[in-house]
Enzyme design. Sequence first.
Site, PDB file in Angstrom:
ATOM      1  CG  HIS A 199      -1.845   1.093   1.330  1.00  0.00           C
ATOM      2  ND1 HIS A 199      -3.131   0.813   1.940  1.00  0.00           N
ATOM      3  CD2 HIS A 199      -2.039   2.227   0.700  1.00  0.00           C
ATOM      4  CE1 HIS A 199      -3.746   1.921   1.772  1.00  0.00           C
ATOM      5  NE2 HIS A 199      -3.208   2.923   0.995  1.00  0.00           N
ATOM      6  CD  GLU A 220      -7.585   6.450   4.443  1.00  0.00           C
ATOM      7  OE1 GLU A 220      -8.249   6.437   3.414  1.00  0.00           O
ATOM      8  OE2 GLU A 220      -6.574   7.176   4.823  1.00  0.00           O
ATOM      9  CG  ASP A 229      -1.727   5.743   2.826  1.00  0.00           C
ATOM     10  OD1 ASP A 229      -1.989   5.418   1.605  1.00  0.00           O
ATOM     11  OD2 ASP A 229      -2.558   6.112   3.590  1.00  0.00           O
ATOM     12  CG  ASP A 230      -0.152   8.971   0.397  1.00  0.00           C
ATOM     13  OD1 ASP A 230      -0.284   9.012  -0.798  1.00  0.00           O
ATOM     14  OD2 ASP A 230      -1.229   8.543   0.960  1.00  0.00           O
TER      15      ASP A 230
END
Length: 345
Positions: free
Chosen positions: A26, A208, A286-287
């Site tokens: 992810h 989420e 994620d980011d």
Amino acid sequence: MPTTVPPIPQERLPALLAAMPKAELHIHIEGSLEPELIFQLAQRNGVAIPYASVEELRRAYAFTNLQSFLDIYYAGASVLLQAQDFYDMAWAYLQRAAADHVVRAEIFFDPQTHTARGVAMETVVEGLSRACRDAKALGVDAELILCFLRHLSEEEAFETLEQALPFRDRFIGVGLDSSEVGHPPEKFARVFDACRRHGLHLVAHAGEEGPPAYVWSALDVLKVERIDHGVQSPKDPALMKRLAQDRIPLTVCPLSNLKLCVFPSLELHNLRVLLDAGLAATVNSDDPAYFGGYMNENFLQTFAATGLDAQHAYRLARNSFEGSFAEPAARRRYIEQLDAAFASA
Ligand code: ADE
Ligand code: ZN
């Protein structure tokens, strides 16, 4: 498979977390764009950005929820124009992943963020897939997963799929991301049906910020193989039972959840609850350029805050390989590497 991990002193755990082989399942590649590279690409491409310096841009990374992050994330991606820009972004991530002993990366990309600005699908896919191919030299097996933006329409998702099909051999699956609440998975039921017929793997962000009902519909309507995030699932005991029984991988992103205020602190993150309930949870970044840490930082900070132990570390890394879309032979090889890392710890 070692069913029990030998006791490992707590002081040796950080080194083991860092050194153990792992899969990242992810990661949004646009979320790996560091402020320094944003400025470099803005200059290279003559794109204006509304921040005077790297420091000023970093100071803007104070988020209150998912949408407050997405607004800045889409603005940051506006500097990407040429195939080489996409290559440089992905290559920077892959080098960081290799340093964190990520041996398998399944990388999300958001083509609609780029095609909406007039960048061709071919440009995006060409740059990203070339970096993935070159990552073999770093010891990382990297594959791409195309994500549809759920705040846009079903029709736009179908158009995106049409644009991507000439490059069908360059991505292994599709996902669903962007603003969750108000955009339930079932909005994309027909798109995901079409993707399944093309033999693509299916994943979706669900739970989420959105309710357990979105996790149910990702599973039962979209028929996804993994849930991205899923941390709202403990609100629904029946859902927890389903996720455990079917060993559905959950790609959990602790630092993301912290920065987007899904949990008030890392100490209160529910990763342990998910693992203790028998769910196939994994740890992911994620980011990472926006949330303050790549893979190892996610492991290290989460373990320090929640007191998880070596048994949990083994479980998380093993879940990442078992939940990956790698070929069975490659998966077995990764798990052997994992066992060797624990045997010598
Ligand atoms: N796109 C990039 N990061 C995301 C996240 N955490 N949730 C939904 N969409 C995203
Ligand atoms: Zn995500």
